[in-house]
Design an enzyme around this catalytic site. Sequence first.
Site, PDB file in Angstrom:
ATOM      1  N   GLY A  92       0.810  -1.214   0.000  1.00 17.69           N
ATOM      2  CA  GLY A  92       0.000   0.000   0.000  1.00 17.69           C
ATOM      3  C   GLY A  92       0.839   1.259   0.000  1.00 17.69           C
ATOM      4  O   GLY A  92       0.474   2.264  -0.622  1.00 17.69           O
ATOM      5  N   ARG A 120      -7.938  -1.430  -2.738  1.00 18.88           N
ATOM      6  CA  ARG A 120      -7.739  -0.381  -1.734  1.00 18.88           C
ATOM      7  C   ARG A 120      -7.885   0.998  -2.377  1.00 18.88           C
ATOM      8  O   ARG A 120      -7.366   1.245  -3.470  1.00 18.88           O
ATOM      9  CB  ARG A 120      -6.367  -0.551  -1.065  1.00 18.88           C
ATOM     10  CG  ARG A 120      -6.245  -1.873  -0.329  1.00 18.88           C
ATOM     11  CD  ARG A 120      -4.892  -2.073   0.308  1.00 18.88           C
ATOM     12  NE  ARG A 120      -4.673  -1.164   1.417  1.00 18.88           N
ATOM     13  CZ  ARG A 120      -3.580  -1.188   2.180  1.00 18.88           C
ATOM     14  NH1 ARG A 120      -2.628  -2.066   1.947  1.00 18.88           N
ATOM     15  NH2 ARG A 120      -3.445  -0.328   3.173  1.00 18.88           N
ATOM     16  N   SER A 166      -3.665   7.889   6.509  1.00 22.80           N
ATOM     17  CA  SER A 166      -2.664   8.948   6.590  1.00 22.80           C
ATOM     18  C   SER A 166      -1.634   8.820   5.479  1.00 22.80           C
ATOM     19  O   SER A 166      -0.857   9.743   5.232  1.00 22.80           O
ATOM     20  CB  SER A 166      -1.956   8.906   7.948  1.00 22.80           C
ATOM     21  OG  SER A 166      -1.246   7.678   8.105  1.00 22.80           O
ATOM     22  N   GLN A 167      -1.615   7.673   4.772  1.00 29.71           N
ATOM     23  CA  GLN A 167      -0.615   7.471   3.723  1.00 29.71           C
ATOM     24  C   GLN A 167      -0.802   8.429   2.559  1.00 29.71           C
ATOM     25  O   GLN A 167       0.172   8.802   1.898  1.00 29.71           O
ATOM     26  CB  GLN A 167      -0.663   6.023   3.232  1.00 29.71           C
ATOM     27  CG  GLN A 167      -0.131   5.024   4.243  1.00 29.71           C
ATOM     28  CD  GLN A 167      -0.214   3.588   3.749  1.00 29.71           C
ATOM     29  OE1 GLN A 167      -0.717   3.320   2.647  1.00 29.71           O
ATOM     30  NE2 GLN A 167       0.255   2.661   4.555  1.00 29.71           N
ATOM     31  N   ASP A 309      -2.978  -0.456  13.582  1.00 27.31           N
ATOM     32  CA  ASP A 309      -2.325  -1.680  13.113  1.00 27.31           C
ATOM     33  C   ASP A 309      -2.135  -2.689  14.240  1.00 27.31           C
ATOM     34  O   ASP A 309      -1.842  -3.860  13.974  1.00 27.31           O
ATOM     35  CB  ASP A 309      -0.968  -1.358  12.478  1.00 27.31           C
ATOM     36  CG  ASP A 309      -1.093  -0.954  11.018  1.00 27.31           C
ATOM     37  OD1 ASP A 309      -2.206  -1.058  10.458  1.00 27.31           O
ATOM     38  OD2 ASP A 309      -0.084  -0.519  10.432  1.00 27.31           O
ATOM     39  N   LYS A 407       4.869 -10.647   4.240  1.00 22.62           N
ATOM     40  CA  LYS A 407       4.650  -9.241   3.871  1.00 22.62           C
ATOM     41  C   LYS A 407       5.495  -8.321   4.729  1.00 22.62           C
ATOM     42  O   LYS A 407       6.015  -7.304   4.241  1.00 22.62           O
ATOM     43  CB  LYS A 407       3.163  -8.899   4.004  1.00 22.62           C
ATOM     44  CG  LYS A 407       2.800  -7.480   3.587  1.00 22.62           C
ATOM     45  CD  LYS A 407       1.288  -7.292   3.662  1.00 22.62           C
ATOM     46  CE  LYS A 407       0.874  -5.861   3.381  1.00 22.62           C
ATOM     47  NZ  LYS A 407       1.061  -5.480   1.966  1.00 22.62           N
TER      48      LYS A 407
END
Length: 431
Positions: A92, A120, A166-167, A309, A407
């Site tokens: 992401g 996403r 927030s990304q 998270d 991941k």
Amino acid sequence: MSPNTAAAASALSARIPGSKSLTNRALLLAAAARGTSGLWAPLVSDDTVAFRRALTAIGISTSTTPSDECWEVTGTGGGPYAPGRVWCADAGTAARFLPPFAATGRGSFVFDGSEQLRARPLGPLTRALTRLGAEVAAGPDGGLPLTVAARGLAGGVVELDSGLSSQYLSGLLMAGPLMTGPLTVDVPRLVSRPYLDMTLALMRRFGADVSEDAGTVTVRPGGYAATDLVIEPDASTASYFFAAAAVTGRTLTVPGLGSSSLQGDLRFARVLELTGAEVEIGLHSTTVTGPAGGRLTGGFTVDMGEISDTFMTLAAIAPLFDGPVTITGIAHARLKESDRIAAVAANLRACGIRVEEGPDRITVHPGTPRPAVVDCHRDHRIAMSFAVLGLGSSVPLTLDDPACVAKTFPEFHTELNRLFPEYQIRLDKEQ
């Protein structure tokens, strides 16, 4: 010898790999900087390798030492000038950080990724880039594949709703110093504030001129300077090992992760204090000691919106508490690798646990888990969280996709088994 001294002397020491969030932000900033940066102790995982390869695809020179102790990145001193197709895999951060960087360069860049990543959303970011003058074409559902026809960005004033992730904001801000004029971003809503703080701290570390005032962030042109950086252990990954110590009544230390950390997810250790675990956050390490027998205290509500998270880590072990636990503020977790609220709730129910959920919350009641197959949804955090429940409950839970932990931590199962040999039962069943 006092009890605390004895616990410290017998503490398990966890080997936690580098932070994914820090590694991928540092890769982007190093790619934009003038000169060669050395990133020491980077996370080597599916997401970070995908990010590094994506940079290579757009002309950034990278190299690694034989055992990946250091990744060297030679930046362009600006935006990229080697247009082409960029594969983001499941990452992401690659899909959110790289398009703004590409827009400051020249040429046509096409970003794509896995089916999971295509699902996403990218809308807030693509709309902000368009308002700044970028030519962007999104996929059928507003996400990947995404085409950026880059001709540089002049800066300007833009509003960016970061209530979903927030990304978006981090990606846009990191491109700011590469624009020809100042960039001012008004942020009416923001989740996961600690990740913005991390981004701003790293930007400054690489020489950016950035300021913040009352919900507005301003970045001035000037670019970045190459910087050597040691990557901290990943605080999100550390949460599973802190939780494992809590549910087994043992003492565990994570070296290199202390009070000066840039990562907000270290706050998870403080959440464990609500359960009766003892927590000591020192300058260079953090130690968690679970109560004898691993019986933890429930009966509380906690807002984990800023450290979402790690909400799954708490929710997965909550059946072992002596009272219900409600976790709030986590609506945006429904838009991650999976709908994480729904996935956690369904898996706990499969284990025979009573669960209630709402749009932005989950309540987990105490209970004795029964053997079940955990649906990981190809989500590393689901797999790691339920591995800890299996460890703490001594119930054989089977992960349907144990390898998805690659991941962010390919050696997760091996490290958990090294520290907690009884986890071998779980590991045998998973494989």
